[in-house]
Design a protein around this motif. Structure first.
Motif, PDB file in Angstrom:
ATOM      1  N   ARG A   1      53.798 114.678  82.424  1.00 34.29           N
ATOM      2  CA  ARG A   1      53.953 113.017  82.395  1.00 34.29           C
ATOM      3  C   ARG A   1      54.134 112.660  83.863  1.00 34.29           C
ATOM      4  O   ARG A   1      53.682 111.520  84.362  1.00 34.29           O
ATOM      5  N   ARG A   2      55.128 113.454  85.090  1.00 38.49           N
ATOM      6  CA  ARG A   2      54.656 112.335  85.949  1.00 38.49           C
ATOM      7  C   ARG A   2      53.635 112.875  87.077  1.00 38.49           C
ATOM      8  O   ARG A   2      52.930 111.373  87.046  1.00 38.49           O
TER       9      ARG A   2
ATOM     10  N   LEU B   1      51.927 109.586  85.315  1.00 38.51           N
ATOM     11  CA  LEU B   1      51.815 108.120  85.785  1.00 38.51           C
ATOM     12  C   LEU B   1      51.125 108.204  86.787  1.00 38.51           C
ATOM     13  O   LEU B   1      50.982 106.935  87.158  1.00 38.51           O
ATOM     14  N   SER B   2      51.161 109.050  87.662  1.00 36.33           N
ATOM     15  CA  SER B   2      51.213 108.651  89.304  1.00 36.33           C
ATOM     16  C   SER B   2      49.360 109.325  88.882  1.00 36.33           C
ATOM     17  O   SER B   2      48.403 108.800  89.869  1.00 36.33           O
TER      18      SER B   2
ATOM     19  N   ASP C   1      47.753 107.534  87.069  1.00 37.63           N
ATOM     20  CA  ASP C   1      47.367 106.548  85.612  1.00 37.63           C
ATOM     21  C   ASP C   1      46.884 106.985  84.618  1.00 37.63           C
ATOM     22  O   ASP C   1      45.953 106.814  83.953  1.00 37.63           O
TER      23      ASP C   1
END
Length: 120
Positions: A50-51, A54-55, A57
């Motif tokens: 998930r990290r 998020l980084s 996009d």
């Protein structure tokens, strides 16, 4: 071919069935990327996944679909091994096609190969 142990003869055929059952029981799919991950590692994998998404996009949908298809193929292959539908091994420990006899097939290769042979 599943756990990397080297066994020969009849014990190898029995071992891969048991190993397939244990492997299936230990795997779960990541809800974020679709990869198969050991259940013990799933929480940590999901956090990292998930990290990373998020980084970056988000995960490209084509890549997620490819991981989901590979996970499905692996689950079906392991289930067929456990059921005894697949399981002939060559002297090196790779799978042998039950239709054409081709040797040297890996875990993710054997099922699609046998399906192609049946279609011929």
């Amino acid at each position: 071919p599943i756990c990397s142990q080297s066994l020969l003869g009849p014990s190898a055929k029995y071992h891969i069935k048991v190993c397939a059952r244990h492997t299936l029981a230990q795997l779960d799919s990541c809800a974020s990327c679709g990869r198969l991950v050991r259940k013990d590692d799933l929480e940590e994998h999901t956090k990292r996944c998930r990290r990373a998404q998020l980084s970056q996009d988000g995960l490209h949908e084509d890549l997620k679909k490819a991981w989901q298809e590979r996970a499905k193929l692996l689950r079906v292959t392991l289930a067929k091994i456990e059921a005894g539908e697949i399981g002939s091994l060559d002297p090196r420990g790779f799978f042998v096609c039950s239709i054409c006899g081709q040797q040297g097939l890996g875990l993710v290769q054997i099922l699609p190969h046998e399906e192609q042979c049946r279609a011929r």
